[in-house]
Design an enzyme around this catalytic site. Structure first.
Site, PDB file in Angstrom:
ATOM      1  N   GLU A   1      -9.209  28.020  11.248  1.00 32.24           N
ATOM      2  CA  GLU A   1     -10.269  27.550  12.041  1.00 32.24           C
ATOM      3  C   GLU A   1     -10.088  26.783  13.243  1.00 32.24           C
ATOM      4  OE1 GLU A   1     -12.768  26.704   7.908  1.00 32.24           O
ATOM      5  OE2 GLU A   1     -11.873  25.189   8.625  1.00 32.24           O
TER       6      GLU A   1
ATOM      7  N   GLU B   1     -13.839  32.987   3.934  1.00 32.19           N
ATOM      8  CA  GLU B   1     -14.140  31.520   3.132  1.00 32.19           C
ATOM      9  C   GLU B   1     -15.652  31.458   3.035  1.00 32.19           C
ATOM     10  OE1 GLU B   1     -12.398  27.865   4.327  1.00 32.19           O
ATOM     11  OE2 GLU B   1     -10.560  28.757   4.853  1.00 32.19           O
TER      12      GLU B   1
END
Length: 692
Positions: free
Chosen positions: A169, A325
């Site tokens: 991320e 995710e």
């Protein structure tokens, strides 16, 4: 450097990074983020057995394991990872191997304290959380490349390896950095961009407030100052930040590629991480992957999910992508972490599949007992295998296992929404005409209207080829370059329909108002100019006429936040302000240009109020809204020999899907109609669409 993995041998696939999909996966991928280092090793065997029971075929490992893999600088311990990967391989579970560079070890910050991130306010951030070091730090870059290289040399040809997962991320939770290393790198970046100080001063408009620079050494990052900092400087710093984050990824990616032909990705956060320009990032990964978590406060969170999924597919340029995710139930980091209702786990997963995902993964496999995310849901929750969540996880794995043939089918949008991160960075700066002119709110409102009308949406950059879309919507194009405006002009002149919202085409790439005034680059397309912005006070509303041709809709529309003083230059007035600062003046206009049409909407309309406006634009574009129930989401995936209708019912009542074909989850033949239960899902193989 480490020895070659003792059991490594040539990869069991001829796939290279250019193939762009995880190696060794024949159907849809299913699994999640696996952190076995948090558990005794005997638990690993239980985990793997349960993974097989749940239908898991791909797990992500090693993402936060730097301190274990390199306990001291230059010293490696791969024994536990060797055993883990071999265990997964022996059980037929593919590996998405992470580089652990999102969380440098304590020894790194002790050895290189200047690599810590400095905030805009001057605070030096400490150790004990997650997030990367200063992305411009030479020490961080060297250490990241070193650990990535060591992993690639050891596992680059391991037969279990399906995918490389660089970092985690990028841009979250920290993106911009104001340290001395960042300041030095910023100056180098600016020198490469502008070449001379004269060019920099011109681009930044430094004649204003006496900000002119005479030496490169005087240029600094736009830290907090007594008043508003030069907006062009801040826009360039946002571009620089994105560049530096991406440079970190590229350094690791290239280090891995020197030793492994397996595809490489990093997990994006699509519209949830605004500091990364994913149009640029999407060109650098072999396969696009995204993390998505519902916003608990959003009662229509499934629409936000669809929007993020459409954006991810668009960044992938229509190719299959990975949902890296999402959560089985509640997350742990929002103010109020609402648990998912029964069936919502499956609906969320099938929505992502509907919008082009060929992989459905969760964070995480087993719920953590310790640490900041111990209250985050997991595939195997604290309640264990007797829980509702576990039953839904195993059921989902079985259902996805029946959809192998759907893999690599594609989704094509009916409509394009213009999406430009640089424009968003510029619009979000201080001292704009109204704090209520929120680009994210407008994007969501226009997308939600299109979603309710059953139209599939692609996101596109304003300079992209738009010729494949009959309708293009620009909800928030505050910054619009001359090239982008010329592209939109050609699109409309060649027969396209363009709908532009307020506060668009205002500034150029340097955040300077266009010569000729507001909307100047689109004057020919829209047939008007905006002489003055007329923003509204908080809670003030304005009323607009409407022609009433849309059934069951009142003849008056209501807007708020914004209005414009419009001077017509050929456009037809579709709606007029009845009151407010622009009373009696045009509110919504329509202008034929070439063989197409340009629409302009000069106030903020609610999702409901946008319906008649877009219905009129649909007529110009030759589009129609879907006839099924608004809460029945239906997306068509196009395959080579068949198409697939993925239907998700978000409503509390059964809904009817019109189709002929085979429903793949139940194996039921569908002849004409299929009743999709409240909260249910269906995937119907149908004949492919044909064109006349």
């Amino acid at each position: 450097m480490p020895d070659q993995h003792p059991t490594a041998h040539p990869a069991d696939s001829t796939a290279s990074h250019r193939d762009g999909w995880p190696v060794g996966l024949d159907g849809l991928a299913y699994g999640g983020d696996y952190n076995p280092e948090q558990w005794p090793e005997e638990v690993w065997h239980e985990d793997v057995a349960l993974m097989r029971e749940a239908g898991v075929n791909l797990v992500s490992i090693g993402i936060f394991s730097w301190a274990l893999l390199e306990p001291r600088e230059g010293e490696y311990d791969f024994g536990w990872l060797d055993r883990l990967i071999d265990l997964l391989h022996a059980n037929g579970i593919r590996v998405d191997l992470g580089t652990p560079t999102a969380s440098p070890p304590a020894w790194f910050f002790a050895a290189y304290p200047h690599a810590r991130v400095v905030t805009r306010e001057g605070t030096v951030l400490g150790f004990g959380s997650r997030g990367m070091a200063c992305p411009s730090s030479p020490e961080y870059r060297r250490a990241s490349v070193r650990i990535a290289t060591a992993l690639a040399q050891r596992y680059g040809t391991h037969p279990a390896l399906a995918l490389w997962h660089v970092h985690n991320e990028y841009g979250a939770p920290v993106s911009d950095d104001y340290s001395p290393a960042s300041a030095a790198a910023f100056r180098l970046w600016l020198h490469e961009r502008y070449g001379t100080l004269d060019a920099l001063n011109t681009a930044w408009g430094t004649a204003f407030w006496g900000q002119r620079y005479g030496q490169w050494e005087h240029v600094q990052p736009p830290a907090v100052a007594p008043s508003v900092v030069n907006p062009a400087q801040r826009l360039d710093f946002a571009r620089f930040t994105d560049h530096q984050l991406r440079a970190c990824f590229l350094a690791e990616r290239d280090a891995i590629r020197a030793h492994s032909a397996v595809p490489i990705t990093t997990n994006f956060m699509a519209n949830a991480c605004p500091s990364t320009d994913l149009w640029a990032w999407g060109r650098e990964v072999d396969v696009v992957s995204n993390d998505h978590y519902l916003t608990a406060a959003d009662e229509q969170g499934h629409i936000g999910l669809a929007m993020a999924a459409d954006l991810t597919r668009s960044v992938a340029d229509g190719r299959p992508w990975i949902l890296m995710e999402h959560s089985t139930s509640a997350v742990n980091w929002q103010p109020r972490n609402v648990a998912k209702r029964s069936g919502e786990l499956a609906r969320n997963a099938f929505q992502h599949v509907a919008h082009g995902a060929d992989a459905v993964l969760f964070f995480q496999w087993r719920a953590s007992r310790s640490g900041a995310e111990k209250f985050h849901s997991a595939m195997l929750p604290h309640a264990g295998t007797s829980s509702r969540v576990w039953r839904e996880v195993t059921a989902l794995g079985a259902d996805l296992g029946r959809l192998a043939e759907v893999r690599d089918s594609r989704v094509h949008g009916d409509v394009a929404i213009l999406w430009d991160w640089e424009s968003f960075w510029a619009q979000d700066l201080e001292w704009r005409p109204s704090v209520d002119a929120d680009h994210a709110e407008r994007l969501r409102a226009w997308y939600e209207r299109l979603w309710l009308d059953g139209l599939t949406v692609d996101m596109r950059h304003p300079t992209d080829d738009l010729s494949g879309y009959r309708l293009v919507v620009a909800p928030a194009s505050y910054l619009l370059t001359a090239d982008a405006a010329a592209n939109l002009d050609r699109y409309v002149a060649d027969g396209g329909t363009l709908v532009v919202s307020y506060f668009s085409a205002v500034v150029d790439e340097n955040d300077a108002v266009h010569a000729g005034g507001y909307v100047a680059p689109l004057r020919q397309v829209l047939g008007l100019t905006v002489e003055e912005f007329l923003p509204l006070r908080a809670d003030q509303q304005v009323h607009l006429t409407w022609d009433g041709t849309v059934a069951d809709h009142p003849a008056t529309l209501v807007g708020d936040v914004w209005s414009d003083d419009i001077a017509l230059e050929g456009a037809d007035v579709v709606s007029t302000y009845l009151d407010g600062p622009a009373a009696g003046r045009p509110a919504i206009t329509r202008h034929p240009h070439g063989t197409g049409t340009g629409w302009y909407v000069s106030t903020r309309l609610s999702v409901a109020e946008l319906a008649p406006v877009l219905t009129a634009a649909y007529r110009d574009a030759g589009l129609t809204a879907a006839e099924h129930a608004p809460q029945l989401e239906v997306v068509r995936r196009h395959g080579v020999d068949a198409d697939y209708l993925v239907a998700v019912n978000h409503g509390d009542e059964a809904a009817v899907l019109t189709a002929d074909g085979l429903e793949l989850i139940s194996g039921t033949q569908v002849d004409g109609t299929l009743k999709v239960a409240a909260g249910g899902t269906a995937v119907v193989r149908v004949a492919p669409l044909t064109t006349a």
